[in-house]
Design a protein around this motif. Structure first.
Motif, PDB file in Angstrom:
ATOM      1  N   HIS A 125       0.864  -1.177   0.000  1.00  0.00           N
ATOM      2  CA  HIS A 125       0.000   0.000   0.000  1.00  0.00           C
ATOM      3  C   HIS A 125       0.900   1.227   0.000  1.00  0.00           C
ATOM      4  CE1 HIS A 125      -4.039   1.782   1.597  1.00  0.00           C
ATOM      5  NE2 HIS A 125      -3.508   2.517   0.635  1.00  0.00           N
ATOM      6  N   ALA A 126       0.754   2.065  -1.017  1.00  0.00           N
ATOM      7  CA  ALA A 126       1.617   3.242  -1.157  1.00  0.00           C
ATOM      8  C   ALA A 126       0.773   4.505  -1.165  1.00  0.00           C
ATOM      9  CB  ALA A 126       2.443   3.157  -2.437  1.00  0.00           C
ATOM     10  N   GLY A 127       1.227   5.496  -0.431  1.00  0.00           N
ATOM     11  CA  GLY A 127       0.620   6.819  -0.474  1.00  0.00           C
ATOM     12  C   GLY A 127       1.469   7.726  -1.344  1.00  0.00           C
ATOM     13  N   ILE A 128       0.854   8.352  -2.327  1.00  0.00           N
ATOM     14  CA  ILE A 128       1.584   9.158  -3.305  1.00  0.00           C
ATOM     15  C   ILE A 128       1.241  10.625  -3.104  1.00  0.00           C
ATOM     16  CG2 ILE A 128       2.145   9.475  -5.729  1.00  0.00           C
ATOM     17  CD1 ILE A 128       2.716   6.667  -4.748  1.00  0.00           C
ATOM     18  N   SER A 129       2.253  11.424  -2.834  1.00  0.00           N
ATOM     19  CA  SER A 129       2.068  12.869  -2.745  1.00  0.00           C
ATOM     20  C   SER A 129       2.245  13.480  -4.129  1.00  0.00           C
ATOM     21  CB  SER A 129       3.083  13.480  -1.777  1.00  0.00           C
ATOM     22  OG  SER A 129       2.995  14.893  -1.779  1.00  0.00           O
ATOM     23  N   THR A 130       1.318  14.321  -4.514  1.00  0.00           N
ATOM     24  CA  THR A 130       1.387  14.961  -5.828  1.00  0.00           C
ATOM     25  C   THR A 130       0.645  16.284  -5.775  1.00  0.00           C
ATOM     26  OG1 THR A 130       0.690  14.807  -8.148  1.00  0.00           O
ATOM     27  CG2 THR A 130      -0.612  13.593  -6.549  1.00  0.00           C
ATOM     28  N   ILE A 131       1.030  17.181  -6.647  1.00  0.00           N
ATOM     29  CA  ILE A 131       0.388  18.490  -6.691  1.00  0.00           C
ATOM     30  C   ILE A 131      -1.001  18.409  -7.312  1.00  0.00           C
ATOM     31  CG2 ILE A 131       1.207  19.259  -8.961  1.00  0.00           C
ATOM     32  CD1 ILE A 131       1.928  21.937  -7.600  1.00  0.00           C
ATOM     33  N   THR A 132      -1.288  17.311  -8.030  1.00  0.00           N
ATOM     34  CA  THR A 132      -2.600  17.118  -8.668  1.00  0.00           C
ATOM     35  C   THR A 132      -3.146  15.741  -8.279  1.00  0.00           C
ATOM     36  OG1 THR A 132      -1.436  16.344 -10.649  1.00  0.00           O
ATOM     37  CG2 THR A 132      -2.172  18.642 -10.631  1.00  0.00           C
ATOM     38  N   PRO A 133      -3.669  15.587  -7.051  1.00  0.00           N
ATOM     39  CA  PRO A 133      -4.089  14.260  -6.587  1.00  0.00           C
ATOM     40  C   PRO A 133      -5.504  13.859  -6.977  1.00  0.00           C
ATOM     41  CG  PRO A 133      -4.311  15.836  -4.805  1.00  0.00           C
ATOM     42  CD  PRO A 133      -3.769  16.607  -5.983  1.00  0.00           C
ATOM     43  N   HIS A 134      -6.212  14.693  -7.724  1.00  0.00           N
ATOM     44  CA  HIS A 134      -7.607  14.395  -8.031  1.00  0.00           C
ATOM     45  C   HIS A 134      -7.723  13.384  -9.173  1.00  0.00           C
ATOM     46  CE1 HIS A 134      -9.221  17.327  -5.209  1.00  0.00           C
ATOM     47  NE2 HIS A 134      -8.211  18.101  -5.557  1.00  0.00           N
ATOM     48  N   PRO A 135      -8.861  12.705  -9.289  1.00  0.00           N
ATOM     49  CA  PRO A 135      -8.967  11.505 -10.128  1.00  0.00           C
ATOM     50  C   PRO A 135      -8.505  11.652 -11.569  1.00  0.00           C
ATOM     51  CG  PRO A 135     -10.905  11.698  -8.741  1.00  0.00           C
ATOM     52  CD  PRO A 135     -10.108  12.945  -8.521  1.00  0.00           C
ATOM     53  N   VAL A 181      -0.035  -3.764  -5.851  1.00  0.00           N
ATOM     54  CA  VAL A 181       0.162  -2.425  -5.299  1.00  0.00           C
ATOM     55  C   VAL A 181      -1.170  -1.686  -5.256  1.00  0.00           C
ATOM     56  CG1 VAL A 181       1.310  -0.198  -5.587  1.00  0.00           C
ATOM     57  CG2 VAL A 181       2.541  -2.311  -6.110  1.00  0.00           C
ATOM     58  N   THR A 182      -1.498  -1.137  -4.088  1.00  0.00           N
ATOM     59  CA  THR A 182      -2.674  -0.290  -3.904  1.00  0.00           C
ATOM     60  C   THR A 182      -2.198   1.130  -3.624  1.00  0.00           C
ATOM     61  OG1 THR A 182      -3.951  -2.128  -2.991  1.00  0.00           O
ATOM     62  CG2 THR A 182      -4.759   0.096  -2.544  1.00  0.00           C
ATOM     63  N   LEU A 183      -2.851   2.101  -4.254  1.00  0.00           N
ATOM     64  CA  LEU A 183      -2.413   3.488  -4.125  1.00  0.00           C
ATOM     65  C   LEU A 183      -3.442   4.335  -3.390  1.00  0.00           C
ATOM     66  CD1 LEU A 183      -0.987   4.194  -7.710  1.00  0.00           C
ATOM     67  CD2 LEU A 183       0.242   3.401  -5.680  1.00  0.00           C
TER      68      LEU A 183
END
Length: 709
Positions: free
Chosen positions: A471-481, A497-499
């Protein structure tokens, strides 16, 4: 032994085969590596195509700003027999680009001659703009591909109708041309399912008919009804989409944005429209699209040699148009004799030139409204015909030289081959070396995120034991679908892998798994105000990326859920459990600035657990005045509620600037959740998410103290 002469038709086919092979090479070489990653627009097309493969059947897709569906259905056909990756969309774009080149060559051969057709096709094969658009998984490429087919079929019907006027069985002969008009109308209707500029390009057909009738009035009765049948067929083909858009005007949010200059002009302010017209006219030969996503910033559509040839060809076409309208019978015969000497289609030249110039004008017209930025996609309707005009100039020049001296003609052909070969080399350098490696391009194509997905794709490989879920948490400036998550969906192929998604600039995510990975790119590093909550995380890997990259480094942290929860439990003030419907649970808060002065920034972190995802969620923090109205607030949620994984916990940081004239005193603080569809336009108010007590907010047990000291 006598040599067998090669027929002109066979020469044409041989040269076209070489042109198409060149086009294929430039379009397929390193297709997964250049562009260097994936834009969210390309990813959205891929996701839509996958949904079609899985059974979705929509006439219009509202993902992003709304999209016509034909490209996605074509991509779905390819994905159905290949792997469901972004490569399917890019291969579909290549396919439509080759259709465009072939179709344009077929029309130019009939409207002008074989040599002009080969020159036009060769220019399309090796020039930067056509190569760029052919390698991107975007729907815009489908418009010129289908439109040239509509032009070709229309021209077959028009010219055969003209040729059979004096036929003794003219009425019977005219029936043979009707299928061409109907087929052209059907394909013209399909162009409405490709890209927005199709809604204006169709005008060239009735206008060309009017011009042709002006040249030969006997055509009026012959092709009038056939043209009407063609346009009716186009309307009936496009009607389902048009009716949908009439019933759902909100689906096309992009139209409202693009029409802003026209609305301003309607109100009497022509400044923006005038500026955009000047910019739009300059894209061909002076200054092009400044947006690195689709162009080398500022590069015009045509390099200098082609720009000069374009102007010459445009002059020639304009001259032939005028000759078709304003010549008497004697001069008409003289003109036809000159054209015959040039081996051009003498009767068709004026009408063909008129169609080409009109096509060019209508194709560039969207850019005259919107300006140069993004013009490489918005002007794509004129892409095929743009390269006709340099070809006309080349053809005219070479034929003139051939009349003077055969040796000069051979040198002219050698120079032409050098020009095209040099253009191919220059395009390769500019595309693969300059454009694909530019830092801004690597940002636009989310190269850092794609690199993170490549790392996660390798997770669990090489082990002899059964793979475990990561299970990975991804930080991004555009996290919307429709943005970074869409890019990840098209590039992550590891089923284990689950995000989860968040913007690390103002939030911190703790995935629901016992152990997990948190990924921080350079653009969205951990906010310093959130660092105290991340002390138990361990840096596992740091990828520096390229020296020239802007979004760097790429850091992977290992997180133990129990350790981090215990840490948060000691840092946050907790009260009784507060549930917001069945969507979220409020777990606690940590006020960073319990005392502040007017004009200061009030900072608070709130701790939540995701229970059930919901669309368009927004979290608010409000500071209330004496009359219980908000005097300062912050409304945003950096962990998109659409993509919540059940059990994930997160911290949301709200930093609120207090009014400069805020009186000293104590002020209640409330928090809450609401749904904000389509960014909450006036006609769609926010939808509160109530607490378990039925209230639309929760009042924190503490209050903010404001003092002048």
């Amino acid at each position: 032994m006598e040599k067998t002469a090669v027929s002109p038709q066979k020469k044409y086919l041989i040269w076209m085969l070489l042109v198409l092979l060149t086009a294929v090479c430039l379009r397929l070489f390193a297709l997964t590596a250049a562009p260097p990653g994936l834009t969210h627009d390309e990813a959205d097309h891929g996701i839509t195509a996958l949904s079609i493969v899985k059974g979705a059947r929509h006439i219009y897709f509202t993902i992003g700003y709304g999209r016509e569906p034909l490209f996605d259905y074509a991509t779905a056909l390819l994905m159905a027999v290949t792997r469901p990756t972004f490569l399917g969309g890019r291969l579909t774009a290549v396919f439509f680009s080759l259709i465009m080149i072939s179709g344009m060559s077929a029309w130019v051969r009939r409207a002008f001659d074989r040599q002009t057709a080969v020159f036009t096709a060769a220019s399309l094969a090796v020039s930067f703009w056509p190569v760029m658009t052919a390698r991107q998984s975007l729907r815009s490429i489908t418009l010129p591909a289908l439109f040239v087919l509509a032009v070709y079929l229309f021209w077959r019907g028009l010219t055969q109708s003209e040729n059979t006027i004096s036929h003794p069985k003219a009425q019977a002969q005219s029936k043979k041309t009707t299928p061409y008009f109907l087929a052209s109308g059907f394909i013209l209707g399909l162009t409405f399912y490709t890209y927005i500029p199709a809604r204006i390009l169709w005008l060239i057909f009735p206008v060309t008919v009017v011009y042709a009738v002006g040249q030969n009035r006997d055509l009026c009765r012959r092709i009038g009804l056939q043209t009407l049948a063609m346009l009716t067929t186009a309307l009936l083909t496009a009607l389902p989409l048009l009716l949908y858009l009439l019933r759902h005007p909100e689906a096309e949010s992009r139209i409202g944005q693009l029409s802003q200059p026209l609305r301003a002009a309607a109100s009497g302010d022509y400044t923006l429209l005038g500026h955009n017209i000047i910019e739009g006219l300059s894209i061909i030969a002076m200054t092009g699209d400044s947006y690195w996503r689709y162009n080398i910033s500022g590069q015009p559509l045509l390099p200098l040699p082609f720009a000069v040839l374009f102007l010459v060809g445009l002059f020639l076409a304009s001259w032939w148009i005028s000759q078709g309208l304003f010549v008497n019978a004697k001069r008409q015969k003289q003109r036809e004799k000159k054209l015959r000497n040039l081996r051009l289609n003498k009767k068709q030249m004026p009408a063909a030139s008129f169609l080409a110039v009109g096509w060019l004008i209508l194709g560039v017209s969207p850019v005259l409204v919107t300006g140069a930025q993004l013009s490489t996609t918005q002007a794509i309707g004129m892409q095929p015909v743009l390269y006709l005009f340099p070809a006309l100039a080349l053809r005219q020049g070479i034929r003139w030289l051939s009349q003077q001296n055969k040796q000069r003609e051979r040198w002219a052909y050698a120079a032409l081959l050098l020009l095209l070969a040099g253009t191919a080399v220059l395009t390769s350098h500019r595309y693969f070396q300059v454009w694909a490696n530019h830092p801004d391009v690597r940002v636009e194509y989310e190269t850092t995120l794609v690199t993170a997905m490549q790392v996660l794709n390798k997770s669990g490989q090489g082990t002899t034991t059964a793979p475990t879920t990561l299970h990975a948490g991804i930080s991004t400036i555009t996290p919307h679908p429709a943005h970074s998550p869409a890019v990840a969906e098209m590039t992550l192929h590891n089923p284990n892998v689950t995000l989860s998604w968040f913007n690390g600039q103002n939030s911190l995510l703790l995935p629901s798994s016992e152990t997990s990975t948190i990924v921080y790119p350079g653009f969205t590093p951990l906010n310093p105000a959130l660092e105290p909550y991340f002390e138990t995380a361990v840096l596992d890997t740091s990828l520096p990326m390229r020296d020239t990259d802007l979004d760097k480094p790429l850091n992977f942290y290992q997180v133990d859920r129990n350790q981090m929860r215990q840490q948060w439990g000691s840092q946050f003030l907790t009260d009784k459990p507060v549930f917001f419907a069945e969507n979220a649970q409020f777990l606690g808060y940590d006020v960073h600035t319990p005392t502040a002065r007017p004009g200061d920034t009030f900072s608070i972190a709130t701790w939540w657990e995701a229970k059930r995802p919901f669309a368009d969620g927004v979290l608010f923090t409000q500071i209330l005045g004496n009359d219980n109205t908000a005097i300062a607030q912050a409304d945003y949620l950096d962990v998109p509620s659409d993509l919540w994984q059940i059990g994930d916990q997160f911290i949301q940081l709200h930093q609120i600037t207090l009014p400069a004239d805020m009186p000293p005193g104590t002020y209640p603080i409330i928090i809450g959740l609401y749904s904000c569809p389509q960014n909450c336009p006036a006609e769609i108010p926010p939808q509160p998410i109530p607490t378990s007590t039925g209230a639309n907010f929760y009042t924190l047990p503490m209050q903010l103290t404001v003092t002048n000291e």
